[in-house]
Enzyme design. Structure first.
Site, PDB file in Angstrom:
ATOM      1  N   GLU A 155       4.864   9.330  -4.403  1.00 58.53           N
ATOM      2  CA  GLU A 155       5.103   8.046  -3.747  1.00 58.53           C
ATOM      3  C   GLU A 155       5.101   8.312  -2.252  1.00 58.53           C
ATOM      4  O   GLU A 155       6.059   8.860  -1.702  1.00 58.53           O
ATOM      5  CB  GLU A 155       6.436   7.444  -4.187  1.00 58.53           C
ATOM      6  N   CYS A 197       9.436   2.350   3.001  1.00 55.16           N
ATOM      7  CA  CYS A 197       8.012   2.503   2.686  1.00 55.16           C
ATOM      8  C   CYS A 197       7.375   1.167   2.325  1.00 55.16           C
ATOM      9  O   CYS A 197       6.170   0.981   2.492  1.00 55.16           O
ATOM     10  CB  CYS A 197       7.822   3.506   1.556  1.00 55.16           C
TER      11      CYS A 197
END
Length: 354
Positions: A69, A103
């Protein structure tokens, strides 16, 4: 982040997990490399693209599966029919929650050209209400948590100023450099600059415009990243049509950021935003080895399979005619069906399978 990891460890122990089933260690890249050399069954990493590629290369030496990720340069599409008050509120949250250190934060806003001026005017007004000083219970924007990230802000902001980008608001640090003002930039050259194309991970958002939906979708997809996208519109069906064309792992409609924290929805990206998913059923399957056990349907009588050796003339004809049933021509299908039945009966009367 390390403190949160240690707290999770503490909670697992309090919950009565078997000793040793959950282990937390804190360290830098050298520790991570050492862990990979121990050949774990699975690696899940959250962090930068550069580090993710190094981990993937190291894991490849032992064929260790990885979930990555990584970064994002998430785009929000504000369609022409969007309610301005609503759209600016969701953009404010998407861009500046946790001071943009998420993010999933909105780092690019693509606004239909017909509403961009009133949109920016209202967004600027709302940014001015955000509190950036005082105790935690009296502030909206916290401090910068990663010292090295300040260098990214410096470089992107300096490059933007060099190219004459308009700073709608912000662009300056506090005196102690612990906080960066919430920053909105725009300009004719914005789409080719680092502040628009490279991950910022801070309270900075770049604004561009589009004329048609196809152009807006193309601009949203014009990125090396593909983590989260957002679509703002009064029409859920229109927003859904746009969402299906975005090259990202998740699209939020009339919302931003929050889905990254929903345990029931899969989370992860495409392109340079990573590989694999976490959360939800899909995320759980990423952490197990799926085993397939193939059993006969008939548990009373065990038959030898018709495709076993030896191949006989009638058996061969059964295979060939069976394929004819998949032809588009219905006349060919009708011709093959009786022949298939006849050859199948003959096949059953032949010598038994080995």
């Amino acid at each position: 982040t390390p403190l949160i990891g240690l707290k999770i460890q503490e909670l697992c122990e309090l919950a009565g997990f078997p000793r040793g089933i959950m282990q937390t260690v804190v360290g830098d890249g050298a520790l991570g490399a050492a862990i990979i050399q121990q050949k774990p069954d699975k690696i899940f990493f959250t962090g930068s693209v550069a580090t993710g590629k190094k981990i993937m290369a190291a894991a490849a030496e032992h064929l260790i599966p990885v979930n990555l990720e990584l970064g994002g340069k998430d785009a929000m599409l504000v369609l022409a029919d969007a309610d301005l008050d609503f759209a600016t509120s969701v953009a404010l949250w998407g861009a500046f929650s946790n001071s943009g250190q998420v993010c999933a934060s909105t780092e690019r806003i693509l606004v239909h050209e017909s509403i961009v001026e009133p949109f920016l005017a209202l967004l600027k007004k709302k940014v001015a209400t955000l509190r950036q000083t005082g105790p935690l219970d009296q502030t909206d924007l916290g401090a910068i948590t990663f010292e090295k990230q300040k260098l990214v802000y410096d470089r992107q902001i300096a490059d933007a100023k060099k190219h004459g980008v308009e700073f709608v608001t912000g662009g300056e640090f506090s005196e102690d450099r612990r906080r960066l003002q919430p920053t909105i930039v725009r300009g004719p050259e914005i789409e080719r600059l680092a502040i628009y194309r490279e991950e910022t991970f801070g309270p900075v958002v770049a604004v561009a415009t589009f004329r048609t939906l196809d152009e807006g979708i193309q601009k949203a997809n014009d990125s090396e990243y593909g983590l989260l996208g957002a679509v703002i519109s009064k029409s859920i069906s229109l927003a859904d049509d746009v969402a299906r064309k975005l090259e990202v792992g998740t699209v939020t409609i009339n919302e931003a950021v929050d889905t990254a924290g929903l345990g029931e929805t899969p989370w992860g990206g495409v392109k340079n935003s990573g590989i694999g998913r976490t959360h939800a059923n899909l995320g759980l399957y990423e952490f197990v080895n799926v085993r397939h056990i193939h059993k006969p349907r008939n548990r009373l009588v065990v038959f030898k399979s018709p495709w076993w050796f030896p191949y006989t003339p009638h058996q061969y004809e059964v295979f060939r005619l069976f394929l004819d049933l998949y032809r588009k021509d219905w006349r060919a299908k009708g011709k093959a069906l009786p022949l298939l039945a006849w050859n199948f009966i003959k096949f059953l009367k032949e010598e038994p399978r080995i």
